[in-house]
Design an enzyme around this catalytic site. Structure first.
Site, short mmCIF file in Angstrom:
data_model
loop_
_atom_site.label_atom_id
_atom_site.label_comp_id
_atom_site.label_asym_id
_atom_site.label_seq_id
_atom_site.Cartn_x
_atom_site.Cartn_y
_atom_site.Cartn_z
N GLU A 42 8.55 -3.50 4.34
CA GLU A 42 8.26 -2.71 5.55
C GLU A 42 8.97 -3.22 6.81
OE1 GLU A 42 3.99 -2.71 5.58
OE2 GLU A 42 3.87 -1.09 4.11
N GLU A 85 4.41 2.78 -1.82
CA GLU A 85 3.04 2.29 -1.96
C GLU A 85 2.07 3.46 -1.80
OE1 GLU A 85 2.12 -0.82 0.77
OE2 GLU A 85 3.85 -2.04 0.24
#
Length: 876
Positions: free
Chosen positions: A482, A544
Site C-alpha cells: 500500500e 485484499e
C-alpha cells in the site's frame, strides 16, 4: 593445459558426484541465557571450557519466546489472554530479550585444499558471533540478510568446537499501542512490522528476536559456488496437453576464490543427462560471475499454476572441478521448473493480466502473513499450509509486506502445488506513512523515510532475490504493501537489482499501484451480503478483500478458556455489539445478522455450527462473484487473508493447528477450475472454465428440491465450455417456462450439476435459498437423513469414505467429516479432505478421500451434519 583439463573433465563426468552431505545444519544441541546475567565476554563464552550446564535448552531455528515457551518460562501466548502475561520489549528495554545462544559441535580441521564456512540464513536483529575464542563477526544486522563466514582457520584441532552468538532485538522496538504496527517505530529497522501488533494479531513481545532461520556448516574445496541462477525461456504460447517445442535453459553462478592464488577449473552442470561445461579462471581473493552456454531442452515438461496443468520439476546438478583435484571443489543440486512469465495490461478492466507460458491466468489468490508468529517454521508446516491453498483451488499466494520473506521451504511447497507467489518487500502503508495516523509517534514525512539504513534494505533485498529467484512459483515482486519504498530504494529495486539479478518477473512498486489496477483500492474486510460479490463491481485486481471466519466448536476450544466459551456477541438496540474479552483479544469480527438467519443459536456449539454455514456461503459467493465477471470486470483478486500466524478469530480457512473449516471448502467449491454456479439474485446459471482447454461435451442439469427431498428438473441441456471464460448460460427471468419459474420460486434448494458424456459429475453445487426476509429458518424443519456411511483404508495414510443418501430421504445437508483418535475422540491434524461440509442428494452418493500422516493408532471417522446426527464410523 587445455587437453589435460579436457581429458580430466571427461573422466570426471562419468563419476556420480555427491550433491549433499557437504553442508549440515546446526539445529540441535543449542543452549541459551539472558545476556545481562552473563558477565563474561564472547571470546570466553565460546571456549568449550566455559560452563553452560545451567543454561536452558534453546530452539534454533527459533526466537527467544520459542525457547522460553519450550522451557515453560512463559505461558502459551496463543491461548486465552496468556499473551498479556509476557513482558513487552518496549517496556522492558532491549536487555531483557538480548540472549546468548551457544552450540557445541563436532567438525574436523580443514585439509590443506579445503575451506569451511558458517552460513547464517536469518538472525533478528543485530548480532556478534564467536567461535572457539575468536570473534568472527562484529555487530552485523538485518533480519533479511544472509551471512557467510569463512571459519577454516578457527576450527579446533581436536574437532570439538563451540559457537556462541549474542543476539540483540530490533531497536526501537516500538510501542505496541494497538495501532497497525503499534506506533510505527518498529519500521526504523529492516525487520518485520506485524510484531508490534495489527488488527489481526496481538504484539509479539520479543519482536521475533533470535536465530530465526538455519545455521549450517559447509565444507568446500578452494573454490566455492555461490548463488547459482537458472532462467528458463519458453518461446510462444503453449498448451499443457500438446507436444512441447524446445525450451531454453540459461545458467550462471558466482565463483568465490578466498585463497591467495588464482585458480582454474571447470564449472559444469547436468540436466537430464545433458551436460554443459566451461573453463574458468578465478583470480585470487575475488568472486567471479560466470554465465554458461545455453542449453536447449527438447520436449520439455512445463510447469503450470494450479488448475492449469501439471507442476513438472527438474533437477540440475552443478559442480566446480579444479584441474589438480579429482573430486569437485563444490557441488550442489537445484530443483527448478521450466516456465516463462509475462504480463500485459487488460485495456477493458485497466488491470494487469499475468501470463504463464504465454497463456493468461485468472488470478484467484490468498494473502499470506508469516506461518507462525514465533517463527516456528518447518518444511512440514509449510507443506501443509500451501497444500491447503492448493485444495482451495487457488493459484496465487501474496506474501504481505509487513511480514517476512518466506523461507525457501515455503517456495518449495509452492513449486510442488502450483501456487504462484506475489512477494512483497518489508514496507507497509501503515508504518511507512501512507496516511496520517494518530497512533503513530512520528508524522508521515518522517515515516516515509523508514527504514533508517537504506543501504541495509537494498543489500537485504538483493540477497533475498538471489535466494528465491530459481523457484518457478515466484511470479511477482512488489516494493511494499500500500505504499512505495523510499525513492532511492525503489530506484535500486526497479532499475538495478531486479533487472540484473532476476529480469524475468513483473515488479509492482506497491500493492495498489496503477500498473496493477488503475485507480485501485482494496477491501472490504467484513462480512457482506453474498449478493454484494455478484452485483457490486469491485477493484479490477483487488489485492485484499476479506470477511469473517472462525472454526467450529472443537477449534474454538483450542483457543478460548472454558469460562469464555460463550456466544461472543451481545447486542443492544441502542449500543454497538459487545464482544467477550477473550474473543475481542483474538480479534473476532462480528457475523452480525447472518448467524440468526439460520435461527437464533441456543449455545456456542449452535453458534459455531451456524457460523460454518455462513462461512461457506460467504466465501463461495466471493469466489463465484469474481469468477463470473472474469476478464470483464476483473483479471484477479486475492482474499484477505487465507491463514493466520496465531490464533486469530477472523479470516480462518484453517486454524493455527491446521484444522480446516467451512471457509476453506466454500472457497474450494467456488474456485473450481470448471464450475457451474447459480446467481440467486439474477436467477441465472453462470458457467466458468478456468482451464486452458475447451470442454465441448458437457451437460448442464439444474434441479430444485424442497426440504423433504422432492425434486423437479428445470434445466437439462448441452452446455459447451470455451477455454478461460465465464458466461451466463441461461436466465430464469427470460428463458425458462412459467412452470419452471414456479418450481424455482417454491424451492428450498437448487442443485446445479455439470456432467461429462459418460454422465459422471464434473461439478456439483447446492444452494440453499432464503425466504423473502433473507432467512433460512425453515432448515430447522428438515427431517433426519438416514445417511449410509462406510470408510476403508485404501493405502497407508489414505482413507476413502462413501456417503449414500437413500432415495426417499431428504437431502443429507452440510456434513462435516473428521478423522479422530478412537479413545479421546479428538481430531487428528492435519488431514486433507477431497471435500468437506458435503451435502448428498436423495438417491445419490458421494466419495470423499482423506489423506494424513499415518498414526500408531487406528483412527476413526466422525461425521455430523445439519440433519445427520453425530456418529463415529470404524475404518475397515
Amino acid at each position: 593445459m587445455f587437453n589435460k583439463l579436457f581429458i580430466l573433465a571427461v573422466l570426471i563426468s562419468m563419476i556420480t558426484y555427491p550433491v549433499s552431505g557437504h553442508e549440515h545444519e546446526l539445529n540441535s544441541g543449542w543452549k541459551c541465557y539472558q545476556a545481562s546475567k552473563v558477565n563474561s565476554k564472547g571470546e570466553e563464552i565460546s571456549l568449550p571450557s566455559f560452563p553452560i550446564a545451567s543454561w536452558m535448552p534453546a530452539v534454533v531455528p527459533g526466537t527467544v519466546l520459542t525457547s522460553l515457551l519450550k522451557n515453560k518460562q512463559i505461558p502459551d501466548p496463543y491461548f486465552g489472554l496468556n499473551n498479556e502475561k509476557i513482558p513487552d520489549l518496549n517496556n522492558t528495554g532491549p536487555a531483557y530479550y538480548t540472549y546468548w545462544f551457544v552450540n557445541d559441535f563436532k567438525e574436523a580441521e580443514a585439509a590443506p585444499d579445503e575451506q569451511v564456512w558458517l552460513n547464517c540464513r536469518g538472525i533478528n536483529y543485530s548480532f556478534e558471533i564467536y567461535l572457539n575464542g575468536n570473534k568472527i563477526s562484529s555487530l552485523d544486522k538485518g533480519m533479511f540478510l544472509r551471512h557467510t563466514y569463512n571459519i577454516t582457520k578457527y576450527l579446533a584441532k581436536d574437532g570439538n568446537n563451540r559457537l556462541a552468538v549474542i543476539v540483540y532485538p530490533p531497536s526501537p522496538a516500538g510501542n505496541a499501542n494497538g495501532g497497525q504496527g503499534g506506533d510505527g517505530m518498529i519500521a526504523h529497522s529492516v525487520t518485520n512490522q506485524y510484531v508490534a501488533g495489527w488488527d489481526w494479531i496481538q504484539p509479539v513481545h520479543d519482536r521475533n528476536t533470535g536465530i530465526w532461520d538455519n545455521i549450517s556448516i559447509q565444507r568446500t574445496g578452494l573454490i566455492k559456488i555461490n548463488n547459482p541462477h537458472i532462467v528458463t525461456k519458453v518461446p510462444e504460447a503453449r498448451n499443457p496437453l500438446e507436444h512441447q517445442d524446445p525450451a531454453i535453459l540459461k545458467v550462471s553462478a558466482e565463483l568465490e576464490n578466498p585463497t591467495d592464488n588464482g585458480l582454474e577449473g571447470y564449472l559444469q552442470y547436468t540436466v537430464e543427462e545433458q551436460e554443459i561445461s566451461q573453463i574458468v579462471f578465478i583470480p585470487a581473493r575475488t568472486t567471479k560471475l560466470v554465465k554458461l552456454e545455453d542449453l536447449q531442452i527438447k520436449s520439455p515438461r512445463l510447469w503450470w499454476p494450479n488448475g492449469y496443468g501439471k507442476q513438472e520439476l527438474y533437477k540440475l546438478k552443478y559442480r566446480f572441478i579444479i584441474d589438480r583435484h579429482p573430486i569437485p571443489s563444490d557441488s550442489g543440486e537445484i530443483t527448478f521448473g521450466i516456465r516463462e512469465l509475462s504480463s500485459a495490461l487488460n485495456t477493458k478492466t485497466l488491470s494487469r493480466e499475468i501470463y504463464v507460458n504465454g497463456r493468461k491466468i485468472f488470478i484467484k489468490g490468498g494473502n499470506w502473513t508469516p506461518s507462525d508468529a514465533m517463527l516456528q517454521l518447518s518444511k512440514e508446516r509449510y507443506d501443509a499450509q500451501v497444500r491447503f491453498h492448493k485444495e482451495m483451488n487457488l493459484n496465487l499466494i501474496r506474501v504481505w509486506g509487513g511480514g517476512i520473506t518466506e523461507r525457501p521451504e515455503f517456495y518449495e511447497a509452492c513449486d510442488k502445488y502450483g501456487l504462484l507467489v506475489f512477494q512483497e518487500f518489508w514496507i507497509s502503508g501503515d508504518c511507512n506513512g501512507a496516511w496520517n495516523d494518530p497512533m503513530k509517534l512520528e508524522d508521515t514525512s518522517v515515516r516515509r523515510k523508514y527504514p533508517d539504513d537504506h543501504q541495509l534494505f537494498i543489500a537485504s533485498a538483493a540477497d533475498q532475490i538471489r535466494m528465491l529467484r530459481n523457484h518457478p512459483s515466484l511470479a511477482i515482486w512488489c516494493g511494499g504493501n500500500e505504499i512505495k519504498p523510499p525513492k532511492d530504494i525503489l530506484t535500486a529495486l526497479r532499475d538495478s537489482l531486479l533487472p540484473s539479478l532476476d529480469g524475468t518477473r513483473y515488479f509492482f512498486p506497491y500493492s495498489n499501484d496503477d500498473s496493477m489496477s488503475y485507480q485501485s483500492g482494496d477491501g472490504p474486510y467484513v462480512i457482506q451480503d453474498p449478493k454484494y460479490f455478484w452485483e457490486h463491481k469491485s477493484f479490477p485486481f483487488n489485492s485484499e478483500i476479506g470477511s469473517v471466519g472462525i472454526g467450529d466448536y472443537e477449534s474454538l476450544e483450542r483457543v478460548i478458556p472454558k469460562e469464555h466459551l460463550v456466544i461472543p456477541e451481545h447486542f443492544s438496540k441502542t449500543e454497538k455489539p459487545k464482544f467477550d474479552t477473550v474473543w475481542n483479544y483474538h480479534k473476532y469480527i462480528s457475523y452480525g445478522k447472518y448467524i440468526d438467519a439460520y435461527g437464533k443459536p441456543k449455545n456456542l456449539q449452535d453458534f459455531a455450527k451456524r457460523a460454518q454455514l455462513v462461512n461457506y456461503e460467504q466465501y463461495r459467493s466471493m469466489m463465484e462473484g469474481f469468477t463470473s465477471h472474469m476478464w470483464d470486470w476483473y483479471t484477479g483478486f486475492i482474499v484477505w487473508k487465507t491463514q493466520n500466524p496465531w490464533t486469530a478469530l477472523l479470516g480462518e480457512m484453517y486454524d493455527h493447528y491446521l484444522d480446516p473449516n467451512a471457509c476453506l471448502y466454500g472457497i474450494s467449491e467456488g474456485a473450481k477450475p470448471v464450475h457451474a454456479m447459480f446467481d440467486r439474485w439474477d436467477s441465472s446459471i453462470v458457467l466458468a472454465n478456468n482451464t486452458l482447454n475447451p470442454i465441448p461435451n458437457v451437460t448442464l442439469l439444474v434441479r430444485t428440491y424442497d426440504i423433504s427431498g422432492k425434486s423437479s428438473i428445470i434445466v437439462a441441456a448441452h452446455a459447451p465450455l470455451a477455454t478461460s471464460t465465464a458466461y451466463r448460460y441461461v436466465s430464469v427471468r427470460n428463458e425458462l417456462k412459467d412452470i419452471e419459474k414456479q418450481s424455482l420460486q417454491k424451492a428450498d434448494f437448487v442443485s446445479v450439476q455439470l456432467l461429462d458424456w459418460h454422465e459422471d459429475v464434473i461439478d456439483e453445487n447446492l444452494y440453499c435459498l432464503p425466504d423473502t426476509n433473507g432467512n433460512y429458518t425453515r432448515l430447522q424443519q428438515m427431517h433426519k437423513a438416514n445417511l449410509k456411511i462406510s470408510a476403508k483404508l485404501v493405502s497407508d495414510g489414505k482413507i476413502e469414505v462413501r456417503l449414500d443418501d437413500p432415495k426417499d430421504n431428504p437431502i443429507a445437508y452440510f456434513n462435516r467429516l473428521s478423522l479422530v483418535d478412537p479413545k479421546t475422540k479428538k481430531r487428528i491434524l492435519p488431514v486433507f479432505y477431497s471435500d468437506n461440509y458435503v451435502s448428498v442428494l436423495p438417491g445419490a452418493s458421494k466419495s470423499v478421500t482423506l489423506e494424513y500422516s499415518p498414526q500408531k493408532i487406528q483412527p476413526m471417522l466422525c461425521i455430523e451434519g445439519w440433519n445427520v446426527p453425530k456418529q463415529y464410523i470404524p475404518i475397515h
